[in-house]
Structure formats: C-alpha cells, structure tokens
Motif scaffolding. Structure first.
Motif, mmCIF file in Angstrom:
data_model
loop_
_atom_site.group_PDB
_atom_site.id
_atom_site.type_symbol
_atom_site.label_atom_id
_atom_site.label_comp_id
_atom_site.label_asym_id
_atom_site.label_seq_id
_atom_site.Cartn_x
_atom_site.Cartn_y
_atom_site.Cartn_z
ATOM 1 N N GLY A 77 0.828 -1.163 -0.002
ATOM 2 C CA GLY A 77 -0.181 0.137 -0.112
ATOM 3 C C GLY A 77 0.872 1.136 -0.102
ATOM 4 O O GLY A 77 0.487 2.202 -0.863
ATOM 5 N N ILE A 78 1.894 1.297 0.937
ATOM 6 C CA ILE A 78 2.780 2.422 0.691
ATOM 7 C C ILE A 78 3.623 2.640 -0.669
ATOM 8 O O ILE A 78 3.382 3.786 -1.172
ATOM 9 C CB ILE A 78 3.885 2.191 1.945
ATOM 10 C CG1 ILE A 78 3.179 2.307 3.317
ATOM 11 C CG2 ILE A 78 4.979 3.538 1.709
ATOM 12 C CD1 ILE A 78 4.208 1.918 4.659
ATOM 13 N N GLU A 79 3.996 1.643 -1.150
ATOM 14 C CA GLU A 79 4.728 1.588 -2.419
ATOM 15 C C GLU A 79 3.855 2.118 -3.360
ATOM 16 O O GLU A 79 4.043 2.735 -4.363
ATOM 17 C CB GLU A 79 5.344 0.440 -3.016
ATOM 18 C CG GLU A 79 5.861 0.288 -4.257
ATOM 19 C CD GLU A 79 7.222 1.162 -3.899
ATOM 20 O OE1 GLU A 79 7.628 1.489 -5.046
ATOM 21 O OE2 GLU A 79 7.763 1.145 -2.883
ATOM 22 N N SER A 95 0.088 7.329 6.990
ATOM 23 C CA SER A 95 -1.285 6.779 7.095
ATOM 24 C C SER A 95 -1.240 5.366 7.673
ATOM 25 O O SER A 95 -2.089 4.936 8.483
ATOM 26 C CB SER A 95 -1.850 6.987 5.637
ATOM 27 O OG SER A 95 -1.914 8.302 5.261
ATOM 28 N N PHE A 96 -0.376 4.458 6.873
ATOM 29 C CA PHE A 96 -0.450 3.093 7.310
ATOM 30 C C PHE A 96 0.016 2.714 8.827
ATOM 31 O O PHE A 96 -0.319 1.805 9.501
ATOM 32 C CB PHE A 96 0.352 2.126 6.288
ATOM 33 C CG PHE A 96 -0.334 2.149 4.766
ATOM 34 C CD1 PHE A 96 -1.010 0.879 4.935
ATOM 35 C CD2 PHE A 96 -0.301 2.901 3.914
ATOM 36 C CE1 PHE A 96 -1.718 0.638 3.663
ATOM 37 C CE2 PHE A 96 -1.113 2.584 2.630
ATOM 38 C CZ PHE A 96 -1.902 1.654 2.714
ATOM 39 N N TRP A 97 1.130 3.313 9.253
ATOM 40 C CA TRP A 97 1.545 3.497 10.550
ATOM 41 C C TRP A 97 0.396 3.743 11.554
ATOM 42 O O TRP A 97 0.434 2.778 12.275
ATOM 43 C CB TRP A 97 2.788 4.728 10.685
ATOM 44 C CG TRP A 97 3.263 4.726 11.965
ATOM 45 C CD1 TRP A 97 2.668 4.462 13.221
ATOM 46 C CD2 TRP A 97 4.790 4.930 12.066
ATOM 47 N NE1 TRP A 97 3.660 4.627 14.164
ATOM 48 C CE2 TRP A 97 4.956 4.957 13.573
ATOM 49 C CE3 TRP A 97 5.816 5.221 11.319
ATOM 50 C CZ2 TRP A 97 6.100 5.028 14.102
ATOM 51 C CZ3 TRP A 97 7.138 5.390 11.940
ATOM 52 C CH2 TRP A 97 7.253 5.360 13.310
ATOM 53 N N SER A 98 -0.457 4.865 11.415
ATOM 54 C CA SER A 98 -1.493 4.677 12.335
ATOM 55 C C SER A 98 -2.847 4.089 12.140
ATOM 56 O O SER A 98 -3.241 3.672 13.158
ATOM 57 C CB SER A 98 -1.931 6.445 11.889
ATOM 58 O OG SER A 98 -1.042 7.369 12.252
ATOM 59 N N LEU A 99 -2.892 3.704 10.782
ATOM 60 C CA LEU A 99 -4.124 2.627 10.560
ATOM 61 C C LEU A 99 -3.888 1.442 11.205
ATOM 62 O O LEU A 99 -4.464 0.886 11.920
ATOM 63 C CB LEU A 99 -4.334 2.506 9.323
ATOM 64 C CG LEU A 99 -5.324 1.479 8.699
ATOM 65 C CD1 LEU A 99 -6.568 2.161 9.240
ATOM 66 C CD2 LEU A 99 -5.269 1.331 7.167
#
Length: 278
Positions: A77-79, A95-99
């Motif tokens: 997702g990040i890539e 975003s993915f860190w927090s999610l």
C-alpha cells in the motif's frame, strides 16, 4: 550465572540460533533499506504490523502469521500510494503507521476476557523463541542470501537508478514490490528479537556502522551481520542476567558500537589532517 552456564540451557541455545539467523536476514535487508533510504518505510511497516497482531489475537489466528499478511499489504500500500497515486511517501507511511496501530489496539481491546500480554511483541524477548521461529528465520536467511547472490546487481540497479534499470529491460516495479515484501517478512519474523518499538533500529544501526567503514554493498552486509550478532550476544547475556527484555540491551549495544566507531574514525581523520598540516 556465567555465560557458560547459560549455554547449557535449551532456551538460550535457541536464542543464539535465532539471533544468528535474524542478524543475517536483518543485515541483508537492512543494508538495502539504508542504501534506498527506506528507514521510515520500515518504521511504518513495523508499527503497522500491530494491526495484524491485534487481529490475530481477536480471531484466534497465529499473531505472527496475521502480522505478516498485514505488514505485506501495508508495504504494498505504501509503495502503491507513493509511486502510482501521487501521494507523498511520508504521508503514505504515516497513514499506514497510524491505521495499523489503531486497528491493532481496537481488536486487542475488543477481545473477550483478559487482554493479551503484548510485552514480547512490543519490546522483544528472544529468550522465548521457538523451534518454528528459528526454522522460519533460517529459511528466510537462506532465501535472501540466494536472491542477493543471484540478482544482487539487478536489485542495486533498481535501487540506485531506476531509469537506467528500465533501459536494461529490468522489471523495476516488480523488484521494488518484491523487496518491500521481503522487508515486511523480515520485520515480522524479527519482532521477537527486539520488538515493534525498537525494531527499526536493528535494521539501520548496524548498517550505518558498517557504512562508516565501507561503501561496498557486499562488505556492508557482512559487517552489519557481524555487528548485529555481536549486539545480540551482549543483549542476550544481559537480558538473562538482569531479567529485562532482550531488545533493549541489543539496541543499546549496537548504538554504543556505532558511537565508538564514529568517534574513532573522526579522531583518526583529525590526527591525519594535523600531520598533513604539520
């Protein structure tokens, strides 16, 4: 209890083997992370893995397996967001860190009964490593050694100059996604070593130290493996002696090695420059 006494215990022997294979895997992947400047990407994937751990506890799955799936999807997702959707990489990471952390906390608190003990996942305790964990790390280490031995040049071309790699007809995007998957798998299988909170350091500190002495990628990998394993040995002994999570001492030792190496090199350079001036 001295070090020789500890070697007679099965749990400590398992910890040594786990440390060795984790050092190999983290040395290889960590070197790739450092040269591609993906330190914060690895941090985002690491903390996002908490989402998979929380879901594993809630649904009764193996937490490591669910964390691996969640981490791989987060890495992809990040890539995808940063390369295809025009989203800034740091925004995608945040975003993915927090999610991931939010999902993990939600499922952990929704689990009926007593809340699971997350200490080993957050701070690491390699003294609790199992035979299956060692097997997974050994297989991962072997695969990474084989991949970098066969395709190391193609991976480096894609990392340093993707435009040039495309002119050589290399599948740059495929290589990037496969390496992101390798980063996610290495992160999850190494969680027991130092935990989610400190895992980003073991993927960067030994590699930064190695980079002080060499810019050759292969030498950097070898040196970072040795530094990482040395930190694990010291951390294991102090962890068993003081009954403190191993991850804390492992990272502390590696940072001390980095500082000593850095200031030793600076001191030698100053000495040489003063000789030249004289």
């Amino acid at each position: 209890m001295n070090f020789l006494d500890l070697l007679s215990y099965t749990f400590f022997q398992n910890a040594l083997l786990g440390s060795l294979f984790a050092s190999i895997a983290c040395g290889i992947i960590g070197s790739y992370i450092v040269i591609r400047r993906l330190v914060f990407v690895s941090g985002g994937i690491t903390h996002a893995s908490l989402g998979g751990i929380g879901m594993g506890f809630y649904f009764g799955w193996n937490p490591i397996f669910s964390a691996m799936i969640f981490s791989i999807l987060s890495a992809f997702g990040i890539e995808w967001l940063s390369s295809r959707q025009g989203v800034r990489e740091d925004s995608a990471i945040g975003s993915f860190w927090s999610l991931g952390m939010a999902i993990g906390i939600i499922f952990i608190y929704l689990k009926p009964g007593f809340a699971p003990n997350l200490s080993d996942y957050l701070f690491g305790n390699i003294l609790t490593i199992t035979h299956s964990d060692i097997t997974y790390l050994a297989v991962l280490s072997f695969i990474l050694i084989l991949v970098f031995a066969l395709f190391g040049k193609q991976i480096l071309f894609s990392a340093f100059d993707s435009d040039f790699a495309k002119t050589r007809n290399l599948p740059v995007n495929t290589i990037k996604y496969l390496m992101m998957m390798a980063i996610a798998i290495t992160i999850v299988l190494s969680i027991r070593l130092v935990g989610i909170v400190l895992l980003m350091s073991i993927l960067t500190v030994p590699q930064m130290t190695a980079n002080l002495f060499t810019s050759n990628f292969n030498k950097m990998i070898l040196l970072s493996i040795l530094i990482g394993f040395f930190g694990c040995l010291v951390g294991l002994f102090l962890s068993a002696a003081l009954d403190v999570p191993s991850g804390v001492f492992i990272i502390f030792t590696q940072i001390i090695v980095f500082l000593i190496s850095r200031y030793t090199i600076q001191f030698r350079r100053r000495g040489k420059s003063q000789k030249v001036i004289a």
